[in-house]
Scaffold this motif. Structure first.
Motif, PDB file in Angstrom:
ATOM      1  N   ARG A 103       0.835  -1.209   0.000  1.00 27.71           N
ATOM      2  CA  ARG A 103       0.000   0.000   0.000  1.00 27.71           C
ATOM      3  C   ARG A 103       0.875   1.266   0.000  1.00 27.71           C
ATOM      4  O   ARG A 103       0.584   2.226  -0.704  1.00 27.71           O
ATOM      5  CB  ARG A 103      -0.943   0.002   1.191  1.00 27.71           C
ATOM      6  N   LYS A 108      -2.775  -1.144  -5.321  1.00 31.99           N
ATOM      7  CA  LYS A 108      -4.206  -1.067  -5.025  1.00 31.99           C
ATOM      8  C   LYS A 108      -4.785  -2.469  -4.908  1.00 31.99           C
ATOM      9  O   LYS A 108      -4.418  -3.379  -5.652  1.00 31.99           O
ATOM     10  CB  LYS A 108      -4.960  -0.330  -6.140  1.00 31.99           C
ATOM     11  N   THR A 109      -5.740  -2.623  -3.981  1.00 35.44           N
ATOM     12  CA  THR A 109      -6.421  -3.900  -3.819  1.00 35.44           C
ATOM     13  C   THR A 109      -7.300  -4.150  -5.030  1.00 35.44           C
ATOM     14  O   THR A 109      -8.084  -3.298  -5.423  1.00 35.44           O
ATOM     15  CB  THR A 109      -7.307  -3.895  -2.557  1.00 35.44           C
TER      16      THR A 109
END
Length: 150
Positions: A103, A108-109
């Motif tokens: 992060r 990004k997830t």
């Protein structure tokens, strides 16, 4: 293999899933990096040039939080960029130091998934000029910090 099997986070439920043949493949193909200092291997990373995946990023727990993982991540990302990828991906367990590292590096997830009966997170990173500059700045800071340590 020792580092991969000794870490306290992101442990394999079945250590036999990562074999010496897997590591030999990464050694024979561009994308594996080892952090060695004073004759001791302290961490490694591997980027898979076949699919744009960060296959591994592990630092011996005794050497955590020294910038080694950040530098190894930047090296694996650079190898994948050289292989032609502008979007790369990885998975990690939620709530780990690795998640925090990714992060902070701008990852990004993408989604949560179920791997080996436990929840994992898939991350993606898209390269741009800013991320390339950030990766090299991180590498230079890590090297400078290592030079300052006794």
């Amino acid at each position: 293999m020792e580092i991969r099997n000794s870490v306290s986070e992101n442990r394999l439920s079945d250590p036999g899933k990562v074999t010496l043949d897997d590591l030999r493949w990464f050694i024979a193909n561009p994308g594996i990096f080892v952090w060695e200092q004073d004759g001791e291997v302290q961490g490694f990373s591997a980027g898979d040039p076949c699919n744009g995946n960060i296959w591994a990023l592990f630092v011996d727990d005794a050497y955590a939080r020294r910038g080694i993982g950040t530098s190894l991540l930047a090296s694996a990302c650079s190898a994948l960029m050289d292989a032609g990828y502008d979007r790369i991906w990885l998975t990690t367990d939620p709530g780990t130091r690795a998640e925090k590292l990714y992060r902070q590096a701008g990852w990004k997830t993408r989604h949560r998934c179920l791997i080996d009966t436990h929840s994992s997170m898939a991350f993606t990173h898209v390269f741009g000029l800013e991320s390339i500059y950030h990766a090299w700045a991180v590498i230079l800071k890590s090297f400078a910090r290592m030079q300052e340590e006794p």
